[in-house]
Design a protein around this motif. Structure first.
Motif, PDB file in Angstrom:
ATOM      1  N   GLN A 134       8.513   5.432  21.300  1.00 26.16           N
ATOM      2  CA  GLN A 134       7.356   6.250  20.902  1.00 26.16           C
ATOM      3  C   GLN A 134       6.047   5.681  21.431  1.00 26.16           C
ATOM      4  N   ARG A 135       6.158   4.610  22.228  1.00 22.74           N
ATOM      5  CA  ARG A 135       4.949   3.954  22.710  1.00 22.74           C
ATOM      6  C   ARG A 135       4.037   4.889  23.508  1.00 22.74           C
ATOM      7  N   ALA A 136       4.646   5.608  24.451  1.00 18.90           N
ATOM      8  CA  ALA A 136       3.851   6.471  25.336  1.00 18.90           C
ATOM      9  C   ALA A 136       3.030   7.459  24.498  1.00 18.90           C
ATOM     10  N   LYS A 137       3.677   8.022  23.515  1.00 16.47           N
ATOM     11  CA  LYS A 137       3.021   9.008  22.673  1.00 16.47           C
ATOM     12  C   LYS A 137       1.851   8.386  21.897  1.00 16.47           C
ATOM     13  N   TRP A 138       2.120   7.189  21.369  1.00 17.88           N
ATOM     14  CA  TRP A 138       1.089   6.485  20.589  1.00 17.88           C
ATOM     15  C   TRP A 138      -0.118   6.156  21.454  1.00 17.88           C
ATOM     16  N   TRP A 139       0.119   5.638  22.675  1.00 11.06           N
ATOM     17  CA  TRP A 139      -1.011   5.273  23.534  1.00 11.06           C
ATOM     18  C   TRP A 139      -1.799   6.506  23.963  1.00 11.06           C
ATOM     19  N   ASP A 140      -1.075   7.575  24.101  1.00  7.17           N
ATOM     20  CA  ASP A 140      -1.714   8.836  24.424  1.00  7.17           C
ATOM     21  C   ASP A 140      -2.731   9.217  23.345  1.00  7.17           C
ATOM     22  N   PHE A 141      -2.265   9.122  22.109  1.00  7.08           N
ATOM     23  CA  PHE A 141      -3.109   9.421  20.958  1.00  7.08           C
ATOM     24  C   PHE A 141      -4.275   8.427  20.876  1.00  7.08           C
ATOM     25  N   PHE A 142      -3.987   7.170  21.055  1.00  8.27           N
ATOM     26  CA  PHE A 142      -4.962   6.085  21.029  1.00  8.27           C
ATOM     27  C   PHE A 142      -6.094   6.394  22.022  1.00  8.27           C
ATOM     28  N   GLY A 143      -5.704   6.775  23.247  1.00  5.26           N
ATOM     29  CA  GLY A 143      -6.675   7.087  24.290  1.00  5.26           C
ATOM     30  C   GLY A 143      -7.540   8.282  23.927  1.00  5.26           C
ATOM     31  N   ARG A 144      -6.901   9.266  23.321  1.00  3.10           N
ATOM     32  CA  ARG A 144      -7.640  10.474  22.943  1.00  3.10           C
ATOM     33  C   ARG A 144      -8.741  10.118  21.932  1.00  3.10           C
ATOM     34  N   LYS A 145      -8.373   9.298  20.943  1.00  4.93           N
ATOM     35  CA  LYS A 145      -9.357   8.898  19.934  1.00  4.93           C
ATOM     36  C   LYS A 145     -10.474   8.049  20.541  1.00  4.93           C
ATOM     37  N   LEU A 146     -10.124   7.210  21.508  1.00  4.43           N
ATOM     38  CA  LEU A 146     -11.158   6.408  22.170  1.00  4.43           C
ATOM     39  C   LEU A 146     -12.154   7.331  22.864  1.00  4.43           C
ATOM     40  N   ARG A 147     -11.629   8.359  23.488  1.00  5.71           N
ATOM     41  CA  ARG A 147     -12.518   9.298  24.177  1.00  5.71           C
ATOM     42  C   ARG A 147     -13.410  10.040  23.197  1.00  5.71           C
ATOM     43  N   GLU A 148     -12.920  10.207  21.977  1.00 10.55           N
ATOM     44  CA  GLU A 148     -13.768  10.843  20.957  1.00 10.55           C
ATOM     45  C   GLU A 148     -14.854   9.906  20.455  1.00 10.55           C
ATOM     46  N   GLY A 149     -14.801   8.649  20.914  1.00  6.81           N
ATOM     47  CA  GLY A 149     -15.856   7.714  20.524  1.00  6.81           C
ATOM     48  C   GLY A 149     -15.421   6.601  19.595  1.00  6.81           C
ATOM     49  N   ARG A 150     -14.165   6.623  19.183  1.00 11.42           N
ATOM     50  CA  ARG A 150     -13.700   5.573  18.278  1.00 11.42           C
ATOM     51  C   ARG A 150     -13.370   4.304  19.061  1.00 11.42           C
ATOM     52  N   GLN A 151     -13.122   3.223  18.303  1.00 14.98           N
ATOM     53  CA  GLN A 151     -12.721   1.964  18.915  1.00 14.98           C
ATOM     54  C   GLN A 151     -11.434   1.476  18.273  1.00 14.98           C
ATOM     55  N   GLY A 152     -10.817   0.478  18.898  1.00 13.90           N
ATOM     56  CA  GLY A 152      -9.538   0.042  18.331  1.00 13.90           C
ATOM     57  C   GLY A 152      -9.201  -1.406  18.615  1.00 13.90           C
ATOM     58  N   TYR A 153      -8.199  -1.873  17.879  1.00 15.90           N
ATOM     59  CA  TYR A 153      -7.681  -3.234  18.064  1.00 15.90           C
ATOM     60  C   TYR A 153      -6.221  -3.179  18.521  1.00 15.90           C
ATOM     61  N   VAL A 154      -5.851  -4.191  19.287  1.00 19.32           N
ATOM     62  CA  VAL A 154      -4.435  -4.439  19.532  1.00 19.32           C
ATOM     63  C   VAL A 154      -4.184  -5.871  19.073  1.00 19.32           C
ATOM     64  N   VAL A 155      -3.317  -6.025  18.091  1.00 20.46           N
ATOM     65  CA  VAL A 155      -3.113  -7.358  17.532  1.00 20.46           C
ATOM     66  C   VAL A 155      -1.756  -7.903  17.948  1.00 20.46           C
ATOM     67  N   VAL A 156      -1.788  -9.128  18.446  1.00 23.41           N
ATOM     68  CA  VAL A 156      -0.581  -9.770  18.939  1.00 23.41           C
ATOM     69  C   VAL A 156      -0.426 -11.101  18.207  1.00 23.41           C
ATOM     70  N   PRO A 157       0.762 -11.388  17.674  1.00 25.63           N
ATOM     71  CA  PRO A 157       0.899 -12.672  16.980  1.00 25.63           C
ATOM     72  C   PRO A 157       0.741 -13.815  17.968  1.00 25.63           C
ATOM     73  N   LEU A 158       0.180 -14.861  17.510  1.00 23.93           N
ATOM     74  CA  LEU A 158      -0.023 -16.016  18.362  1.00 23.93           C
ATOM     75  C   LEU A 158       1.328 -16.655  18.641  1.00 23.93           C
ATOM     76  N   VAL A 159       1.608 -16.865  19.911  1.00 25.14           N
ATOM     77  CA  VAL A 159       2.884 -17.470  20.264  1.00 25.14           C
ATOM     78  C   VAL A 159       2.631 -18.803  20.940  1.00 25.14           C
ATOM     79  N   GLU A 160       3.212 -19.835  20.398  1.00 23.47           N
ATOM     80  CA  GLU A 160       3.078 -21.153  21.005  1.00 23.47           C
ATOM     81  C   GLU A 160       3.913 -21.188  22.281  1.00 23.47           C
ATOM     82  N   GLU A 161       3.475 -22.021  23.204  1.00 26.11           N
ATOM     83  CA  GLU A 161       4.212 -22.163  24.454  1.00 26.11           C
ATOM     84  C   GLU A 161       5.674 -22.512  24.182  1.00 26.11           C
TER      85      GLU A 161
END
Ligand code: ADP
Ligand code: MG
Length: 699
Positions: A466-493
């Motif tokens: 479902q990633r493609a669909k989600w990013w599609d939606f994410f992009g649409r909202k950004l174009r409407e003027g919103r902002q967003g976060y992408v959170v990634v857990p910290l991974v040690e080497e």
């Protein structure tokens, strides 16, 4: 009974070393010591970790399907069969006295086989099923019986914690003997009329029953006695500590007059919520008294705790005192500096940021001003505690977004003269029972409501496809003027688990779904200035999407950000996820949070399902608590308290409320527990909690 005669005289003291107890001896004594049992009294108070119900003792011929029953028999054979990679079935065939057969089954627990050997006598409890001609029982509870031990027909049998080399039936026998010979030596801690009034069983009646219950009812009564006692003793300690804080230390009284109140409120750009107004009233009442406030402010993420703290700080400043605000992260401390600057624009209040990235000279100058009293408000991280900050007239300490602050930790701030008032603010809601224990020496204010106009956050647990669909939606909202976060857990080497790393995610996104947008990166290893610059760009909208580790977890407040993707969400705890989501529920627009997970673990999935099912932080805190248990989530140890021996904060909520009320009443009636009839309670309380609660000399 076969007690060696020469030890007999030693064997009737509560302090007899375990070695000399019947059935122990020099060979087993070290095993008992491994369990923390050194003397007879330790054995008496080794509470069973579970019980096996043998009231429903059956022969195989009399079994009924799907009812909890117990069969006694001997092990005839055991067979381990592999059924796939990492998968196996262990079958143990048990023959009862009448010749009936029951097969006990364990799936994927091959190690269980070690526990069985031929001709061993066992009691097997579980819910059996008929499979063709055979009776089977999956994952039953098994207790070995001693060779000469009678079948404990119709009884409830204790199950003790064990250690390698010590057998259940052995320990059971040892405890049985000690209870028989020593229970009469025990002293009651409660006054007799107290026991009667609170419907508590006397110690000498309860102790044999907690080990070898006559029936479920008497077990319950015995357990109630011990759970109550354990919780009551802690609550006594907490009550005495609160009382001491009230009587022993002096703080500057800071009455908030109507004039001061109006002057502070005029600075706020919005009306206070009902919850905020109530919390402020409670805080004002505390600060008006000449004893230090010790208050915990609880509120859900985004409920508006900061402004409550600002109110308290300005009240202190209005009385000519300094206030200090400490945050857990640099990012949050800097945000607080910005908030305060904005709120205080044009006022005479002098702000002293003690955040990273100050030049040595600027820092020295700030410290000098703090010492001279020419700075009113100090903002920084908890590092302030370790530093050489000297205040001229410290009146209030605010600790923001705390999770681990407990009864023990008091800010060790250098000061002269009076004690400051304390306000601690939680990062996320805490279950009520935990508040009453770990934070039990603090008064509590709760923000139940949130500021008006808050929009809902929609949360989804999504599959990879479902990633493609989600990013599609994410992009649409950004174009409407919103902002967003992408959170990634910290991974040690060194981390061998394949989780997405921050750089990889960044590369993939800026060359993929976020190609058309302005993307920034923030993580803990950046310098303060770098982090500052990125956060400033994000706040101004220059950066549309912030790719981040959990450094944005706490407190960060950018209301225009309404989108969040969380990668490898299974790596975050429930409280942390809730904190993260709190970043996107701050403004006028609805939020959208999608989490991706790389796990099959049932526990992790249960956590994520709970997370998507509600945005109520108080509910989530309870769920988290029940999923993980108090030990892990709010370990008493990390707060400096010794662990409970029998009480269970999940199960014993009612007892806790009762014990807390009763302890408060007792301390009001007998401050310092000076009355003779309370001497034993007092001694027990001091032995257990005197040091950790810094109770000093009571009475
Ligand atoms: P938290 O309790 O998580 O620390 P904050 O103090 O950061 O929450 O407040 C969250 C947001 O709500 C901020 O943007 C703040 O300005 C805003 N806010 C706080 N109180 C009110 C209020 N009474 N009315 C409107 N907005 C408010
Ligand atoms: Mg906050």
């Amino acid at each position: 009974m076969g007690t060696p005669d020469k030890q007999k005289s030693a064997a009737v003291s509560l302090t007899t070393p375990v070695q000399f107890l019947s059935g122990v001896g020099p060979r087993r004594a070290p095993l008992l010591e491994k369990l923390g049992l050194r003397t007879a009294v330790d054995v008496l108070f080794l509470f069973p970790r579970d019980y096996q119900d043998l009231t429903q003792l059956r022969t195989v011929a009399n079994l009924e399907e799907d009812k909890l029953q117990t069969v006694c028999g001997v092990v005839e054979e055991s067979e381990l069969r592999a059924t796939g990679p990492g998968r196996s079935i262990l079958g143990v065939l048990i023959r009862d006295a009448s010749g009936g057969y029951l097969r006990a089954l364990w799936f994927n627990q091959p190690f269980m086989q070690r526990q069985f050997f031929r001709d061993q006598r066992v009691m097997v409890s579980g819910k059996p099923r008929r499979n063709g001609l055979f009776w089977e029982v999956a994952h039953p509870m098994v207790t070995p019986l001693g060779d000469d031990e009678d079948e404990p027909e119709g009884r409830i049998v204790p199950v003790y914690p064990l250690t390698e080399g010590l057998k259940q039936w052995h320990l059971r026998r040892i405890v049985r003997n000690v209870v028989d010979t020593h229970v009469e030596l025990l002293d009651e801690v409660f006054p007799l009329d107290y026991l009667e009034m609170h419907h508590l069983w006397p110690l000498r009646r309860a102790l044999p029953e907690i080990h070898f219950p006559t029936d479920w009812e008497s077990l319950e009564a015995a357990r109630r006695r011990f759970v109550y006692q354990e919780l009551f003793i802690l609550q006594l300690g907490l009550a005495v500590r609160r009382q001491q804080q009230r009587t022993d230390s002096l703080a500057p009284p800071m009455e908030v007059s109507a004039k001061i109140d109006a002057r502070i409120r005029r600075r706020f750009p919005f009306e206070l919520t009902e919850g905020q107004a109530k919390a402020i009233a409670e805080i004002s009442a505390d600060m008006a008294r000449g004893v230090p406030m010790n208050r915990l402010l609880q509120g859900d993420v985004g409920s508006g705790k900061t402004i409550v703290a600002v109110y308290a700080m300005l009240a202190a400043v209005a009385h000519g005192y300094q206030a200090v605000l400490m945050a857990p992260t640099e990012v949050l401390a800097r945000q607080h500096v910005l908030t305060l600057k904005r709120l205080l624009a044009g006022s005479r209040v002098r702000l002293g940021p003690l955040v990273g990235g100050l030049s040595a000279a600027a820092r020295r100058e700030t410290l000098e001003h703090i010492a001279a009293g020419t700075i009113d408000l100090v903002v920084g991280t908890q590092a302030i505690l370790q530093e050489d900050v000297v205040f001229s007239k410290l009146g209030l300490v605010v600790i923001d977004e705390q999770h681990k602050f407990g009864v023990r930790q008091r800010a060790a701030l250098k000061r002269s003269g009076l004690d400051p008032h304390y306000l601690v603010m939680t990062a996320t809601p805490i279950p009520r029972t935990v508040t009453m224990t770990l934070f039990g020496d603090l008064d509590v204010s709760v923000l139940r409501d949130s500021p008006p106009g808050r929009q809902k956050v929609h949360t989804y647990l999504a599959e990879d496809d479902q990633r493609a669909k989600w990013w599609d939606f994410f992009g649409r909202k950004l174009r409407e003027g919103r902002q967003g976060y992408v959170v990634v857990p910290l991974v040690e080497e060194s981390d061998s688990v394949a989780a997405v790393s921050l750089d990889e995610t960044y590369e993939a996104l800026v060359n993929g779904p976020l190609e058309a947008f302005r993307v920034g990166l923030i993580h803990g290893r950046m310098t303060s200035d770098e982090k500052d610059a990125v956060m400033a760009d994000f706040r101004s909208g220059e950066i549309q999407v912030l790719i981040s580790t959990s450094v944005v977890e706490v407190g960060v407040d950018v209301p225009n950000a309404t989108l969040m993707t969380i990668e490898s969400a299974e790596r975050f705890g429930l409280a942390q996820l809730h904190q993260l989501r709190g970043r996107i529920s701050r403004g006028r627009y609805p939020g959208y949070c999608t989490v991706f997970a790389e796990t099959e673990s049932e526990e992790a999935l249960a956590r994520l399902k709970a997370f998507t099912s509600t945005t109520d932080g108080f509910r989530l805190a309870e769920v988290d608590f029940s999923l993980r248990g108090p030990g892990e989530l709010f370990g008493t140890r990390q707060h400096g308290l010794p662990p409970f021996r029998i009480a269970d904060l999940l199960r014993d909520t009612d007892f806790l409320e009762e014990a807390r009320r009763d302890a408060a009443a007792l301390v009001t009636d007998d401050p310092g527990l000076a009355k003779e009839k309370h001497a034993k309670l007092r001694r027990q309380m001091l032995t257990r909690y005197g040091k950790v609660l810094e109770l000093g000399d009571v009475g």
